[in-house]
Design a protein around this motif. Structure first.
Motif, PDB file in Angstrom:
ATOM      1  N   GLN A  84      11.051   5.814  -5.227  1.00  0.00           N
ATOM      2  CA  GLN A  84      11.925   6.863  -5.755  1.00  0.00           C
ATOM      3  C   GLN A  84      13.159   6.998  -4.880  1.00  0.00           C
ATOM      4  OE1 GLN A  84       9.970  10.258  -7.138  1.00  0.00           O
ATOM      5  NE2 GLN A  84      11.838  11.349  -7.664  1.00  0.00           N
ATOM      6  N   SER A  90      13.925   6.311 -10.198  1.00  0.00           N
ATOM      7  CA  SER A  90      12.597   5.952  -9.694  1.00  0.00           C
ATOM      8  C   SER A  90      12.152   4.671 -10.381  1.00  0.00           C
ATOM      9  CB  SER A  90      11.589   7.076  -9.967  1.00  0.00           C
ATOM     10  OG  SER A  90      11.415   7.247 -11.366  1.00  0.00           O
ATOM     11  N   GLY A  91      11.044   4.165  -9.920  1.00  0.00           N
ATOM     12  CA  GLY A  91      10.501   2.967 -10.538  1.00  0.00           C
ATOM     13  C   GLY A  91       9.076   2.735 -10.119  1.00  0.00           C
ATOM     14  N   GLN A  92       8.479   1.759 -10.759  1.00  0.00           N
ATOM     15  CA  GLN A  92       7.129   1.352 -10.368  1.00  0.00           C
ATOM     16  C   GLN A  92       6.941  -0.114 -10.702  1.00  0.00           C
ATOM     17  OE1 GLN A  92       4.129   3.694 -12.333  1.00  0.00           O
ATOM     18  NE2 GLN A  92       3.985   2.292 -14.026  1.00  0.00           N
ATOM     19  N   THR A 112       9.346  -1.413 -13.710  1.00  0.00           N
ATOM     20  CA  THR A 112       9.968  -0.425 -14.589  1.00  0.00           C
ATOM     21  C   THR A 112      10.890   0.446 -13.759  1.00  0.00           C
ATOM     22  OG1 THR A 112       7.981  -0.408 -15.958  1.00  0.00           O
ATOM     23  CG2 THR A 112       9.512   1.448 -16.223  1.00  0.00           C
ATOM     24  N   VAL A 113      12.128   0.614 -14.208  1.00  0.00           N
ATOM     25  CA  VAL A 113      13.112   1.466 -13.539  1.00  0.00           C
ATOM     26  C   VAL A 113      13.458   2.600 -14.490  1.00  0.00           C
ATOM     27  CG1 VAL A 113      15.445   1.594 -12.581  1.00  0.00           C
ATOM     28  CG2 VAL A 113      14.063  -0.453 -12.215  1.00  0.00           C
ATOM     29  N   ARG A 114      13.384   3.832 -13.972  1.00  0.00           N
ATOM     30  CA  ARG A 114      13.775   5.014 -14.747  1.00  0.00           C
ATOM     31  C   ARG A 114      15.006   5.624 -14.079  1.00  0.00           C
ATOM     32  NH1 ARG A 114       8.626   4.835 -14.062  1.00  0.00           N
ATOM     33  NH2 ARG A 114       7.235   4.592 -15.820  1.00  0.00           N
ATOM     34  N   GLN A 115      16.090   5.713 -14.852  1.00  0.00           N
ATOM     35  CA  GLN A 115      17.338   6.239 -14.306  1.00  0.00           C
ATOM     36  C   GLN A 115      17.978   7.161 -15.334  1.00  0.00           C
ATOM     37  OE1 GLN A 115      20.164   3.185 -13.270  1.00  0.00           O
ATOM     38  NE2 GLN A 115      21.217   4.537 -11.854  1.00  0.00           N
ATOM     39  N   GLU A 119      14.825   4.140 -19.487  1.00  0.00           N
ATOM     40  CA  GLU A 119      13.841   3.251 -18.864  1.00  0.00           C
ATOM     41  C   GLU A 119      14.185   1.798 -19.174  1.00  0.00           C
ATOM     42  OE1 GLU A 119       9.538   4.416 -18.691  1.00  0.00           O
ATOM     43  OE2 GLU A 119       9.362   2.701 -20.041  1.00  0.00           O
ATOM     44  N   ARG A 120      14.154   0.967 -18.118  1.00  0.00           N
ATOM     45  CA  ARG A 120      14.361  -0.478 -18.256  1.00  0.00           C
ATOM     46  C   ARG A 120      13.145  -1.173 -17.662  1.00  0.00           C
ATOM     47  NH1 ARG A 120      19.238   1.075 -15.552  1.00  0.00           N
ATOM     48  NH2 ARG A 120      18.518  -0.054 -13.738  1.00  0.00           N
ATOM     49  N   VAL A 121      12.733  -2.273 -18.279  1.00  0.00           N
ATOM     50  CA  VAL A 121      11.550  -2.998 -17.827  1.00  0.00           C
ATOM     51  C   VAL A 121      11.903  -4.469 -17.627  1.00  0.00           C
ATOM     52  CG1 VAL A 121       9.177  -3.672 -18.379  1.00  0.00           C
ATOM     53  CG2 VAL A 121      10.022  -1.419 -19.069  1.00  0.00           C
TER      54      VAL A 121
END
Length: 138
Positions: A84, A90-92, A112-115, A119-121
């Motif tokens: 994060q 954040s991402g995972q 996975t990136v959340r901005q 969400e982008r994978v």
């Protein structure tokens, strides 16, 4: 029990009865240590170094790349490694079970990136080098 935490390898049983050697599960202290420059270099930017992370600053890309390495090296299949940066980014990373290609252990993984609510994978595969580093396949 303490000896179990110090193990440097782990075997994963497959449904066909075979076993696969996977990387060590790190102690909490070890898994939080920064990645060495040589390991980061071998990862060639990972998935986050491609279009997935093109709009991230250097520090955010470093956090994301370290999460990729920890997922590949230390975590069990399907276990997410989160990172994060502030409240809006954040991402995972989640790695699949390891498998062998020739003499190398390889793992597929998803980042996975959340901005800002989007969400982008990214999906890829990396193989482990003899020195313990991981190199993503092109």
């Amino acid at each position: 029990m303490a000896a179990g935490l110090l193990l440097t390898g782990c075997m994963s049983s497959q449904s066909d009865g075979s076993s696969t050697l996977i990387g060590a599960f790190a102690s909490p202290l070890r898994s939080e240590q920064p990645m060495s420059a040589s390991i980061a270099e071998a990862m060639a930017g990972g998935l986050i170094g491609r279009s997935l992370g093109e709009d991230l600053d250097r520090g955010d890309r470093q956090r994301a790349l370290e999460a990729e390495y920890r997922a590949l090296e230390y975590t069990a299949s399907g276990e997410p490694v989160a990172w994060q940066s502030g409240a809006r980014l954040s991402g995972q990373v989640v790695a699949a079970p390891p498998y062998r290609v020739g003499s190398q252990n390889c793992r597929q993984y998803t980042h996975t990136v959340r901005q800002d609510g989007a969400e982008r994978v990214g999906r890829g595969t990396a193989c482990r080098n003899p020195d313990g580093s991981w190199t993503p396949l092109a």
